[in-house]
Write a protein that holds these residues in place. Structure first.
Motif: not given
Length: 438
Positions: A231-258
């Motif tokens: 339902l929502s994704v946001r890139w970090s304003p501090r680290y350009e490779h860090i991404l956060a995602s939110a889902s209908a499965d009740s979970r929020v995940k932090i990713w390093d796209v590298r």
């Protein structure tokens, strides 16, 4: 007070008089407790600023905070009403801070000019460009997210329930690139600071997060880990490779796209203490759909909102739940909700759609500072203007409202005459003389 920052020749007496008026306005807006603290320390700021003993940025931060605390609906500023239905998304470009995008449930995209060209107190922010229903390039269904390209106002991106994401040329209002997906697109986001990549993260009904490359015009990577729509994704304003995602499965995940090995963190509302969590709630950020996601301006914390009527603040580096209690935060939306955070303030504030109002919270204490009321229906999106400390909100009533700092207190005569009987200028012969009983 902004005049004093820009014009150091303004006398201290004039500045104090202005601050006193602003302090009174804060009292009338029911934020007098916090306003009193800032007014009390104002003398110290002025003395240190005048003597050159204090950092001017500290003075600016205090004024930015004062302005946010005095936000009120600006009845003198109108927005051209173009959208026939609700407004789902807003975005203000950071190059000039002059133009704002809006995306509606009718598929229409509008570019507004926020500048007061007329110079009059009462004015209308005009819609300078519109991608309406008559355009052959318009989205067929609801536009869910709009965003300016972070480095140039010549391009912006929109995503829609018509299963497409379009990259637009602002000058021609034609799509330079169209990405097609297998399901409805809920959200997308470009990194505000990236220099080494030009990736757009896309969340849709498919649990997989798609990474699309603007440079090549192709989908280059997929992030797997969620079990329901993103339902929502946001890139970090501090680290350009860090991404956060939110889902209908009740979970929020932090990713390093590298990394190809999956997410870095899965946020747990119980901080890993399984003795306090039901088995099905382990490693869940909320007990419902997570549809609100926003980093603080420094990227150190992550704010999330879910349909369990809770909002949580997380340490974005460790994934720890900071356990800040915001109380009940009404959230019945099944789609993405656009949260906003202040910039340049101390403390920082969050602007959260809450029913037909916008709730303003102190981020790190959870205190509800005020409720901004003015909409007639559910609010879906908020956008903060960091240059002017203004807030824009929109929702299902189709209205875009501007919330601006109070620049003057009510006149003494106006206050003293509030309770006095008002004398009508209407000829007594034409006045209504019917009683309530009649």
């Amino acid at each position: 007070m902004c005049l004093y920052i820009e014009n150091p020749h303004l006398t201290v007496a004039s500045t104090l008089a202005l601050w006193l008026a602003l302090y009174r306005s804060c009292i009338y807006s029911r934020t007098y407790k916090i306003a009193f603290c800032y007014f009390k320390t104002m003398l110290g700021y002025l003395a240190a600023r005048r003597a050159g003993l204090d950092d001017p940025l500290r003075f600016r931060r205090a004024e930015s905070t004062r302005r946010v605390l005095s936000l009120q609906l600006n009845v003198d500023r109108d927005m051209d009403r173009i959208h026939g239905n609700g407004v789902n998304a807003l975005d203000i470009e950071v190059i000039e801070g002059k133009y704002m995008l809006s995306g509606g449930a009718d598929g229409v995209i509008v570019i507004y000019d926020l500048e007061n060209v007329s110079g009059k107190p009462q004015y209308t922010c005009e819609a300078v460009r519109t991608i309406g229903r008559s355009s052959k390039y318009v989205h067929r269904f609801s536009v869910e997210t709009v965003q300016w390209y972070p480095y140039d106002t010549g391009m912006f991106v929109s995503s829609s329930f018509d299963k497409t994401m379009k990259v637009w040329d602002t000058e021609t209002l034609k799509p330079a690139e169209v990405f097609e997906f297998e399901s409805n697109v809920y959200t997308h986001h470009l990194s505000p600071i990236a220099r080494k990549h030009s990736l757009i993260a896309v969340g849709s009904q498919n649990p997989k997060i798609q990474l699309c490359d603007l440079a090549s015009g192709s989908k280059i990577h997929v992030l797997q880990g969620h079990r329901a729509e993103v339902l929502s994704v946001r890139w970090s304003p501090r680290y350009e490779h860090i991404l956060a995602s939110a889902s209908a499965d009740s979970r929020v995940k932090i990713w390093d796209v590298r990394r190809a090995s999956g997410s870095l963190l899965t946020l747990d509302q119980h901080n890993g203490d399984k003795s306090k969590a039901a088995s099905e709630a382990v490693n869940t950020a909320h007990n419902g759909r997570v549809n609100g996601l926003c980093f603080t301006s420094d990227g150190l914390y992550l704010l999330t909102s879910g349909t369990d009527d809770r909002m949580r603040l997380w340490n974005s580096a460790t994934g720890e739940n900071t356990l800040v209690n915001y109380g009940k935060v009404s959230n019945q939306s099944r789609k993405r909700r656009q949260l906003a955070v202040s910039q340049g303030c101390s403390p920082e504030f969050a602007f959260v759609p809450c029913g037909s109002s916008v709730a303003v919270y102190a981020i790190h204490t959870g205190e509800l500072v005020t409720m901004l009321r003015g909409h007639y229906n559910q609010v879906d999106c908020c956008e903060f203007h960091p240059d002017n400390q203004e807030l824009y909100s929109a929702g299902k009533d189709g209205n875009i409202l501007a919330w601006v700092p109070v620049l003057r207190a009510p006149d003494v005569e106006e206050e003293s005459n509030k309770d006095a009987p008002r004398h009508s200028s209407v000829n007594p012969a034409f006045q209504d003389t019917w009683s309530d009983e009649d």
